[in-house]
Design an enzyme around this catalytic site. Sequence first.
Site, PDB file in Angstrom:
ATOM      1  CG  ASP A   1      -1.391   2.878   7.185  1.00  0.00           C
ATOM      2  OD1 ASP A   1      -1.502   1.635   7.159  1.00  0.00           O
ATOM      3  OD2 ASP A   1      -2.347   3.635   7.445  1.00  0.00           O
TER       4      ASP A   1
ATOM      5  CG  ASP B   1      -2.141   0.879   1.058  1.00  0.00           C
ATOM      6  OD1 ASP B   1      -2.331   1.441  -0.041  1.00  0.00           O
ATOM      7  OD2 ASP B   1      -2.897   1.034   2.042  1.00  0.00           O
TER       8      ASP B   1
ATOM      9  NE  ARG C   1      -4.258   5.324   0.552  1.00  0.00           N
ATOM     10  CZ  ARG C   1      -4.051   5.012  -0.723  1.00  0.00           C
ATOM     11  NH1 ARG C   1      -4.047   5.968  -1.629  1.00  0.00           N
ATOM     12  NH2 ARG C   1      -3.873   3.766  -1.109  1.00  0.00           N
ATOM     13  CG  ASN C   2      -0.911   4.439   3.374  1.00  0.00           C
ATOM     14  OD1 ASN C   2      -1.781   4.875   4.132  1.00  0.00           O
ATOM     15  ND2 ASN C   2      -1.155   3.499   2.470  1.00  0.00           N
TER      16      ASN C   2
HETATM   17  P1  ADP Z   1      -5.495   4.207   9.901  1.00  0.00           P
HETATM   18  O1  ADP Z   1      -5.572   3.256  11.052  1.00  0.00           O
HETATM   19  O2  ADP Z   1      -6.819   4.618   9.366  1.00  0.00           O
HETATM   20  O3  ADP Z   1      -4.513   3.759   8.852  1.00  0.00           O
HETATM   21  P2  ADP Z   1      -3.768   5.661  11.485  1.00  0.00           P
HETATM   22  O4  ADP Z   1      -4.153   4.947  12.710  1.00  0.00           O
HETATM   23  O5  ADP Z   1      -2.459   5.301  10.862  1.00  0.00           O
HETATM   24  O6  ADP Z   1      -4.906   5.539  10.446  1.00  0.00           O
HETATM   25  O7  ADP Z   1      -3.744   7.195  11.758  1.00  0.00           O
HETATM   26  C1  ADP Z   1      -4.842   7.923  12.218  1.00  0.00           C
HETATM   27  C2  ADP Z   1      -4.424   9.367  12.364  1.00  0.00           C
HETATM   28  O8  ADP Z   1      -3.310   9.491  13.214  1.00  0.00           O
HETATM   29  C3  ADP Z   1      -4.009   9.997  11.049  1.00  0.00           C
HETATM   30  O9  ADP Z   1      -4.487  11.319  11.024  1.00  0.00           O
HETATM   31  C4  ADP Z   1      -2.508   9.975  11.091  1.00  0.00           C
HETATM   32  O10 ADP Z   1      -1.965  11.045  10.370  1.00  0.00           O
HETATM   33  C5  ADP Z   1      -2.222  10.101  12.570  1.00  0.00           C
HETATM   34  N1  ADP Z   1      -0.975   9.391  12.903  1.00  0.00           N
HETATM   35  C6  ADP Z   1      -0.731   8.067  12.802  1.00  0.00           C
HETATM   36  N2  ADP Z   1       0.519   7.764  13.167  1.00  0.00           N
HETATM   37  C7  ADP Z   1       1.110   8.940  13.504  1.00  0.00           C
HETATM   38  C8  ADP Z   1       2.432   9.317  13.960  1.00  0.00           C
HETATM   39  N3  ADP Z   1       3.387   8.404  14.154  1.00  0.00           N
HETATM   40  N4  ADP Z   1       2.665  10.619  14.205  1.00  0.00           N
HETATM   41  C9  ADP Z   1       1.701  11.548  14.013  1.00  0.00           C
HETATM   42  N5  ADP Z   1       0.449  11.270  13.586  1.00  0.00           N
HETATM   43  C10 ADP Z   1       0.150   9.992  13.337  1.00  0.00           C
END
Ligand code: ADP
Length: 347
Positions: free
Chosen positions: A207, A186, A190-191
């Site tokens: 991600d 993926d 966006r990831n």
């Molecule tokens: P999903 O589970 O839908 O893939 P995530 O759990 O990865 O989404 O992320 C949810 C939100 O938290 C997003 O807005 C993402 O940008 C933020 N986020 C995830 N990991 C981090 C990180 N390490 N630092 C800052 N923000 C994060």
Amino acid sequence: LLEQEVQLHRLRNAPGGNENPLSMAFNPHYGSESILPQGIDVRGLPQVSRESLKLVKALGQGAFGEVYQGLYRHRAGDTAEMPVAVKTLPELSTGQAESDFLMEAAIMAKFNHPNIVHLIGVCFDRHPRFIVLELLAGGDLKNFLRESRPKPERASALTMKDLLLCSLDVCKGCRYLEAKRFIHRDIAARNCLLTSRGPGRVVKIADFGMARDIYRADYYKKGGKAMLPIKWMPPEAYIDGIFTIKTDVWSFGVLLWEVFSLGVMPYTGCANREVMEMVSGGGRLEKPYGCPQEIYRLMCECWNPTPTDRPSFATMFDRLQRFLQDPEIVSAPLPVVRSLLPPPMEV
Ligand code: ADP
């Protein structure tokens, strides 16, 4: 613990917070079963103590629960606190959600690279479960690119050099995964998340949800094709279900296209079905406006119909570095163009 519960409650109900949608689900205890599929042992993950964490504010909603910004004190006596991101699993989640949540942490724990989000540890002794990650405060790459677009009266603050550096960061992360023989599945703007938005920013692959999901037996039953990132996938993946490192190479080509078009949605206005037909018939994304020819040529090589003819990430790393040394490419400012402005609908 109580203090954290209160913190969580307050943060959850703060403006922009969310009520837990899973709160009615049944949660069997995560007991003696600590070995997950693929031989991943929960007890082998670095542990973080609850007492060393402070939650500061909600960052956004993840697939499982809220993600918070927090502060982490490594040792009890330490005065220095490190900014972190804390992924939470709602207390009343299903056992399946719990093992999926942990699986993502277990995947991230296997990596140690500056362009892959760093797992600090997990906190699974009690509820709510936490996954603690390094904080990537600059948001995701796609939004960063979109928000950096030129305006009619003002050129973009970014140059080709910035775009190449972002691409190179992702390429370095992918090159590391390639060497580890790990297929991400993926790779997309966006990831990827940024350490910061200003110069000196570092882009990291953040991600691993898709790689995690393939471990789930019911994945295909549940999501079906609608869940797949078709626009980032090569034909052999959606036609024959073949995934190799060359799947990620194709996706990286699409990510390059996203970067050099400043976050335009690939195949704008086309449904997945149309894209599958078009791409398997030989159609490809066009060169983004103002994108140097050499860079577009590299994208097109990633989209070679024969997977083995696509370049490796190691090769692409060298190519991108050579572009960075080409004064004609790096000094070019991004053109001011109306067509790059966000129209009313997402493009
Ligand atoms: P999903 O589970 O839908 O893939 P995530 O759990 O990865 O989404 O992320 C949810 C939100 O938290 C997003 O807005 C993402 O940008 C933020 N986020 C995830 N990991 C981090 C990180 N390490 N630092 C800052 N923000 C994060």
